[in-house]
Design a protein around this motif. Structure first.
Motif, PDB file in Angstrom:
ATOM      1  N   LEU A   3       0.984  -1.237  -0.118  1.00  0.00           N
ATOM      2  CA  LEU A   3      -0.152  -0.070   0.005  1.00  0.00           C
ATOM      3  C   LEU A   3       1.029   1.522  -0.138  1.00  0.00           C
ATOM      4  O   LEU A   3       0.571   2.036  -0.624  1.00  0.00           O
ATOM      5  CB  LEU A   3      -0.915  -0.075   1.215  1.00  0.00           C
ATOM      6  CG  LEU A   3      -1.907   1.371   1.328  1.00  0.00           C
ATOM      7  CD1 LEU A   3      -2.635   1.576   0.324  1.00  0.00           C
ATOM      8  CD2 LEU A   3      -2.489   1.138   2.795  1.00  0.00           C
ATOM      9  N   ILE A   4       1.892   1.202   0.928  1.00  0.00           N
ATOM     10  CA  ILE A   4       2.737   2.488   0.874  1.00  0.00           C
ATOM     11  C   ILE A   4       3.543   2.873  -0.492  1.00  0.00           C
ATOM     12  O   ILE A   4       3.528   3.847  -0.817  1.00  0.00           O
ATOM     13  CB  ILE A   4       3.949   2.282   1.898  1.00  0.00           C
ATOM     14  CG1 ILE A   4       2.975   1.980   3.279  1.00  0.00           C
ATOM     15  CG2 ILE A   4       4.777   3.404   1.943  1.00  0.00           C
ATOM     16  CD1 ILE A   4       2.275   3.450   3.761  1.00  0.00           C
ATOM     17  N   ARG A   5       3.936   1.545  -1.215  1.00  0.00           N
ATOM     18  CA  ARG A   5       4.403   1.775  -2.375  1.00  0.00           C
ATOM     19  C   ARG A   5       3.485   2.216  -3.394  1.00  0.00           C
ATOM     20  O   ARG A   5       3.733   3.297  -4.177  1.00  0.00           O
ATOM     21  CB  ARG A   5       4.956   0.388  -2.950  1.00  0.00           C
ATOM     22  CG  ARG A   5       5.998   0.470  -4.331  1.00  0.00           C
ATOM     23  CD  ARG A   5       6.557  -0.811  -4.484  1.00  0.00           C
ATOM     24  NE  ARG A   5       7.535  -1.086  -3.656  1.00  0.00           N
ATOM     25  CZ  ARG A   5       8.252  -2.115  -3.779  1.00  0.00           C
ATOM     26  NH1 ARG A   5       8.338  -3.224  -4.395  1.00  0.00           N
ATOM     27  NH2 ARG A   5       8.999  -2.330  -2.545  1.00  0.00           N
ATOM     28  N   ARG A 174       4.455   4.461  10.204  1.00  0.00           N
ATOM     29  CA  ARG A 174       4.986   4.000  11.468  1.00  0.00           C
ATOM     30  C   ARG A 174       3.818   3.162  12.302  1.00  0.00           C
ATOM     31  O   ARG A 174       3.868   2.260  12.953  1.00  0.00           O
ATOM     32  CB  ARG A 174       5.477   5.047  12.590  1.00  0.00           C
ATOM     33  CG  ARG A 174       7.013   5.390  12.189  1.00  0.00           C
ATOM     34  CD  ARG A 174       7.544   6.400  13.161  1.00  0.00           C
ATOM     35  NE  ARG A 174       7.057   7.656  13.173  1.00  0.00           N
ATOM     36  CZ  ARG A 174       7.272   8.514  12.276  1.00  0.00           C
ATOM     37  NH1 ARG A 174       8.303   8.464  11.333  1.00  0.00           N
ATOM     38  NH2 ARG A 174       6.773   9.817  12.346  1.00  0.00           N
ATOM     39  N   PRO A 175       2.579   3.799  12.461  1.00  0.00           N
ATOM     40  CA  PRO A 175       1.562   3.079  13.223  1.00  0.00           C
ATOM     41  C   PRO A 175       1.281   1.726  12.352  1.00  0.00           C
ATOM     42  O   PRO A 175       0.790   0.727  12.991  1.00  0.00           O
ATOM     43  CB  PRO A 175       0.510   3.996  13.110  1.00  0.00           C
ATOM     44  CG  PRO A 175       1.064   5.253  13.120  1.00  0.00           C
ATOM     45  CD  PRO A 175       2.044   5.064  12.046  1.00  0.00           C
ATOM     46  N   LEU A 176       1.203   1.645  10.968  1.00  0.00           N
ATOM     47  CA  LEU A 176       0.949   0.735  10.284  1.00  0.00           C
ATOM     48  C   LEU A 176       2.144  -0.575  10.465  1.00  0.00           C
ATOM     49  O   LEU A 176       1.868  -1.949  10.644  1.00  0.00           O
ATOM     50  CB  LEU A 176       0.989   0.881   8.717  1.00  0.00           C
ATOM     51  CG  LEU A 176      -0.354   1.689   8.259  1.00  0.00           C
ATOM     52  CD1 LEU A 176       0.053   1.999   6.667  1.00  0.00           C
ATOM     53  CD2 LEU A 176      -1.477   1.252   8.833  1.00  0.00           C
ATOM     54  N   THR A 181       3.925  -5.382  13.391  1.00  0.00           N
ATOM     55  CA  THR A 181       5.071  -6.058  14.282  1.00  0.00           C
ATOM     56  C   THR A 181       3.927  -6.477  15.587  1.00  0.00           C
ATOM     57  O   THR A 181       4.488  -7.664  16.121  1.00  0.00           O
ATOM     58  CB  THR A 181       5.929  -4.803  14.837  1.00  0.00           C
ATOM     59  OG1 THR A 181       6.520  -4.385  13.873  1.00  0.00           O
ATOM     60  CG2 THR A 181       6.815  -5.491  16.032  1.00  0.00           C
ATOM     61  N   GLN A 182       2.952  -5.962  15.896  1.00  0.00           N
ATOM     62  CA  GLN A 182       2.261  -6.255  16.980  1.00  0.00           C
ATOM     63  C   GLN A 182       1.414  -7.661  16.530  1.00  0.00           C
ATOM     64  O   GLN A 182       1.393  -8.285  17.410  1.00  0.00           O
ATOM     65  CB  GLN A 182       1.152  -5.040  17.407  1.00  0.00           C
ATOM     66  CG  GLN A 182       0.375  -5.357  18.725  1.00  0.00           C
ATOM     67  CD  GLN A 182      -0.426  -4.286  18.919  1.00  0.00           C
ATOM     68  OE1 GLN A 182      -0.971  -3.553  17.974  1.00  0.00           O
ATOM     69  NE2 GLN A 182      -0.903  -3.784  20.191  1.00  0.00           N
ATOM     70  N   SER A 206      -5.011   1.451  15.782  1.00  0.00           N
ATOM     71  CA  SER A 206      -3.893   1.181  17.215  1.00  0.00           C
ATOM     72  C   SER A 206      -4.552   0.554  18.258  1.00  0.00           C
ATOM     73  O   SER A 206      -4.448  -0.373  18.967  1.00  0.00           O
ATOM     74  CB  SER A 206      -3.023   2.375  17.413  1.00  0.00           C
ATOM     75  OG  SER A 206      -2.411   2.186  16.272  1.00  0.00           O
ATOM     76  N   ARG A 207      -5.651   1.444  18.627  1.00  0.00           N
ATOM     77  CA  ARG A 207      -6.607   1.221  19.726  1.00  0.00           C
ATOM     78  C   ARG A 207      -7.278  -0.115  19.487  1.00  0.00           C
ATOM     79  O   ARG A 207      -7.495  -0.953  20.638  1.00  0.00           O
ATOM     80  CB  ARG A 207      -7.733   2.418  19.965  1.00  0.00           C
ATOM     81  CG  ARG A 207      -8.441   2.006  21.034  1.00  0.00           C
ATOM     82  CD  ARG A 207      -9.412   3.439  21.167  1.00  0.00           C
ATOM     83  NE  ARG A 207      -8.775   4.457  21.305  1.00  0.00           N
ATOM     84  CZ  ARG A 207      -9.273   5.628  21.166  1.00  0.00           C
ATOM     85  NH1 ARG A 207     -10.164   5.921  20.785  1.00  0.00           N
ATOM     86  NH2 ARG A 207      -8.246   6.874  21.259  1.00  0.00           N
TER      87      ARG A 207
END
Length: 636
Positions: A3-5, A174-176, A181-182, A206-207
């Motif tokens: 998605l980022i790309r 970063r949140p993604l 990672t989570q 995140s929540r």
């Protein structure tokens, strides 16, 4: 494509389209401006020249000189003086000047202007006209330079836009990445929380992830609590909470076959005399309280001493196994004194007989109970709280230990070691890996001795780090030769050596291919007592491909608060946990619960010390990944 790309391509496309569009609009506007200016220059110059010619009184020679002089002073392509009848009276031309701009640019941005025309008169009489055409190459040069300046400016703006997009996408990414990672940590059995970002959409993500992780953690804790209930039902006596006879015998057999621990240990049997008579005189409720008081007195030792075992063998008999030499007599006498001080308060006629024995750990459990029963029988021959102790001479043990210590050190120096090989089989009978305990030839021409004979003394002498390093070296060499996965035992005491993990990592790093088929096992106690050291060992070695596991695992796993953070690959259930599972539904339920809990942490689960084929089938039904022990060895 990520998605980022895709967002990056979108941003780059928008910036590139904006830059190209802006440059195209700028070039078209500049071209129109230059073309208009060039047209005006032609017209103005033609008007000025016509005015000058009109003042020459119709003198053709002067007018020709004036046209020639004007041509020499300007950047003209052609100057023509046309007579009144339209014929060319005088003309000066110059070849077209080549532009400094690239040919493709000139072709892409043509500048086409009409010549400037003005009438020439002599007084009131028209004598002709002049045509002025300027060189267009200079306009192309200026248009090219302006386009380059605009390109540089737009490139700078595009770079700034790209940097801004990079910063914004970084904040979004970063949140993604944290969420990924989570999620990966959750798959690995780790329950991590992340900070919530400022962006509302990402904050909700995140929540939601944090909430999910917290609920999974709560489910795991609830599962652990349920597992503890199953363990108590399967292994513990309902009245006293101590191990049942079956589980105590399984624990004792497992302890006697382990490598760690002292060479000699002690066993104490306690018997409440005349249980039937006490039930008649005192009542069943009072006798139950009496038995609970005895259990509490015995249970003090396992709660305070690592490796101590205690159990209720039947209605009136209790057992206490002490994994230490030269203490069984004092312990039995201390127990007798404590019981004599507390039990008579329950009623008259309470008496306890205690039989104690100290033997080598290599002796089978039947020898231990035979000797302890003999001591207990002798104690029952006398009234009151009686202790009968059978123990060998301590002096001979000390002399033997000194000699063995020297032999171990010499065997290490001369590298007189080899690895035994015991298979771990999966359900299809395939070998998952080979368990390879180290054996040492203590005497140059003597036999190889198993670790049960010399490891306790090596622990006392702080030689375990050198022993484990030698075992790992032998395993890596064997893997290089035949490519079979191998696992070696690491003593928990080795973790206390400050340089052990660094030396072990360097040793493994020298054999990167073999390291991917190497496993290291530590006893369950390492995760309880040295959790941080175990965790650091995993951080150092697992990136190199080394697998890490716990052996002799059982009820102690419940004491590991952060088992999901230990960095393990598998857990091997103790023989005391899996023994007799085929004939005991409660034990099978406990094993199945252990498997479910450990699988939720992404750990493989093996069983050790398996002897009975019926137990093996029951373990397969519990979804274990592999088994080892005498049964597995007999299959290969």
């Amino acid at each position: 494509m990520s998605l980022i790309r895709q967002v990056w391509f979108l941003v780059l496309g928008v910036v590139l389209a904006s830059v190209l569009g802006s440059m195209a609009v700028s070039a078209i506007g500049m071209r129109a401006l230059l073309q208009t200016q060039l047209q005006l220059k032609n017209s103005d110059n033609a008007a000025a020249l016509a005015l000058a010619l009109s003042q020459q009184g119709g003198d053709a020679q002067l007018m020709s000189l004036l046209v020639s002089a004007q041509f020499d002073t300007g950047h003209y392509q052609s100057l023509r003086w046309l007579a009144a009848d339209g014929s060319v009276a005088f003309e000066r031309t110059a070849p077209g000047r080549s532009s400094k701009a690239p040919a493709w640019f000139v072709a892409l941005t043509p500048i086409d202007t009409q010549p400037g025309v003005a009438k020439v008169s002599n007084g009131w009489n028209a004598v002709g006209s002049v045509e002025v055409r300027s060189q267009s190459a200079y306009a192309h040069d200026e248009l090219w330079r302006a386009s380059l300046r605009m390109m540089g400016l737009m490139a700078g703006v595009g770079l700034l836009a790209g940097l801004a997009a990079f910063w914004v996408l970084g904040r979004i990414r970063r949140p993604l990445d944290n969420a990924v990672t989570q999620a990966e940590a959750l798959v690995a059995g780790q329950y991590t929380q992340v900070d919530e970002p400022r962006e509302p959409e990402l904050r909700r993500l995140s929540r939601a992830m944090n909430t999910m992780v917290e609920r999974v953690r709560q489910m795991f804790e609830a599962q652990s609590s349920q597992l503890e209930v199953l363990r108590v039902q399967a292994h513990c006596d309902a009245l006293t909470g101590m191990s049942t006879r079956t589980h105590f015998l399984a624990e004792l057999d497992s302890a006697l076959t382990r490598d760690e621990g002292p060479v000699r240990a002690g066993l104490v049997l306690l018997r409440l005399r005349d249980l039937a008579g006490l039930n008649q005189r005192l009542g069943r409720a009072a006798v139950d309280q009496l038995l609970v008081a005895m259990a509490h007195a015995v249970q003090v030792y396992p709660e305070r001493v690592k490796g101590c075992l205690a159990g209720r063998l039947n209605g009136a008999d209790f057992a206490l196994w002490l994994p230490a030499p030269d203490v069984v007599g004092d312990t039995a006498k201390a127990l007798a004194d404590a019981l004599q001080a507390s039990l008579p308060a329950f009623g008259a006629g309470v008496q306890v007989a205690l039989g104690a024995v100290e033997l080598a750990r290599e002796r089978p459990s039947s020898d231990w109970f035979g000797a302890a029963d003999a001591a207990l029988a002798r104690a029952e021959g006398r009234p009151g709280f009686v202790v009968e102790v059978l123990a060998p001479s301590a002096e001979a043990q000390i002399q033997g230990e000194r000699a063995w210590r020297a032999q171990i050190s010499e065997a290490l120096r001369e590298r007189r070691g080899r690895l035994a090989e015991y298979p771990v089989l999966d359900k299809q009978g395939q070998v998952l890996h080979l368990e390879c305990p180290l054996q040492l030839r203590l005497v140059a021409d003597g036999p190889f001795e198993s670790a049960a004979r010399w490891l306790p003394l090596a622990v006392r002498s702080r030689l375990t780090a050198e022993i484990d390093l030698q075992a790992v070296a032998l395993a890596l060499e064997a893997i290089v030769l035949d490519g079979r996965a191998r696992c070696v035992n690491v003593a928990p005491s080795s973790l206390l050596d400050g340089g052990f993990v660094a030396r072990l990592r360097e040793q493994v790093f020298q054999s990167p291919q073999a390291a991917r088929k190497l496993g290291l096992e530590l006893a369950e106690g390492a995760a309880i007592q040295h959790f941080e050291l175990l965790q650091e060992m995993g951080r150092q070695l697992r990136p190199l491909g080394v697998k890490l596991g716990l052996e002799h695992a059982g009820a102690g796993l419940a004491q590991v608060d952060r088992l999901y953070q230990a960095g393990l690959d598998y857990v091997k259930l103790d023989a005391a946990v899996v023994a007799g599972v085929s004939g005991d539904a409660a034990r099978a339920a406990f094993v199945r619960g252990m498997v479910i809990m450990l699988r939720s942490l992404a750990l493989k689960v093996y069983a050790e010390g398996v002897v009975d084929g019926m137990d093996v089938q029951a373990l397969w039904d519990c979804e274990l990944d592999g088994v080892t022990g005498p049964w597995a060895t007999a299959q290969t």
